[in-house]
Scaffold this motif. Structure first.
Motif: not given
Length: 325
Positions: A15-25
């Protein structure tokens, strides 16, 4: 700056998932290292963006979203009337077990973490100026602190807007609005980011910086003469929400990943970075408590109407700017 982080979790990629995040690297790297062990068959692609860039990207792609999920975005931003319609309810074993106050009533968001407004006070700079230690927001309104405070701009900083919307109940509390306006009169420098006031306080350029607790605790850990003050007359805070995109191409895998981010395993990692951890029974570490974070920090958080804060953002910031000219 936009940073793309990709982690291939396991050899067999079921499986796969694409996530956008504003957390720090650095946070993302730590959390994903654990996620790859918990979800070894899932290929997780994370695109890290600043809060403003993340919101802009979601809006630009609104007709055809390219991500499956959002991870760690200010709930006030998630509930922007232009972004909220892009979300769909998400459920899972761990998500549904979270306290109700950390989940949207409609199921479209949940928030395992959050951050707390705090004052970074440089004890040496304060003593040099003969000023007392501020303990409340109302203290900061005193004329004795004229020109001695650095504060983030609510128009450019999530922390700045958190303080403005929290203390004024999204603009509905006239006394709160008067208090914020009085504090603004004492501000000697307005910054673009929420961490900048604490950095200015570290070097003594201003004795007081309105910032957030993690920045204050980091300054203390690094040896600066900083005292963290959580104002006793009102907790300003923001939750970091996660959500599933409506029509996500990999919805089932996204749900699996999102549910992991609400798990006890993930919560154990959050404490290294966050002031507010939603998991039941989670308390600040002994070090965080020594630095000034209340042991019962979650229990003391007042209720917030995040939807109103999102809806009234532009009008409230305009009202604040006009009142402080």
């Amino acid at each position: 700056m936009t940073v793309a982080l990709g982690v291939a979790c396991g050899v067999v990629q079921a499986g796969q998932v694409t996530v956008y995040s504003a957390l720090e690297s650095d946070e993302i790297a730590t959390y994903l290292d654990a996620a790859k062990h918990a979800l070894p068959d899932l290929d997780i692609h994370v695109l890290r963006l600043s809060s403003g860039d993340l919101a802009a990207r979601l809006l630009a792609e609104s007709a055809q979203p390219r991500n499956d999920a959002i991870w760690g975005m200010a709930v006030t931003d998630l509930l922007d009337p232009r972004i909220a319609p892009l979300l769909t309810p998400v459920h899972g074993e761990h998500i549904d077990a979270m306290p109700a106050r950390f989940r949207g009533a409609d199921g479209t968001w949940f928030a395992p973490t959050g951050y707390l407004a705090a004052l970074c006070v440089n004890r040496e700079a304060l003593a040099e100026r003969g000023l007392p230690m501020p303990r409340t927001w109302r203290d900061l309104a005193s004329p004795r602190y004229r020109g001695q405070v650095a504060m983030p701009d609510p128009a450019s900083s999530g922390t700045g807007y958190m303080v403005l919307s929290s203390l004024t109940d999204a603009g509905r509390d006239a006394r709160g609005m008067a208090l914020v306006t009085a504090i603004a009169r004492n501000v000697g420098q307005v910054t673009l980011s929420g961490s900048a006031p604490c950095k200015l306080a570290r070097i003594g350029e201003f004795p007081i910086g309105i910032s957030f607790a993690f920045s204050a605790m980091q300054s203390i850990r690094q040896g600066y003469p900083i005292t963290m003050v959580i104002p006793a007359d009102g907790a300003g805070y923001e939750l970091e929400g996660s959500a599933l995109m409506k029509g996500a191409a990999h919805a089932a895998d996204a749900r699996r990943f999102l549910d992991w981010t609400a798990s006890p395993q993930a919560a154990a990692l959050y404490r290294g970075f966050k002031e507010i951890v939603a998991a039941p029974g989670s308390v600040p570490s002994a070090e965080q408590q020594r630095q000034g974070l209340p042991a019962d920090v979650v229990a003391t958080l007042p209720a917030r109407d995040f939807a109103s804060a999102a809806r009234e953002r532009a009008a409230l910031i305009d009202r604040y700017k006009r009142s402080t000219r």
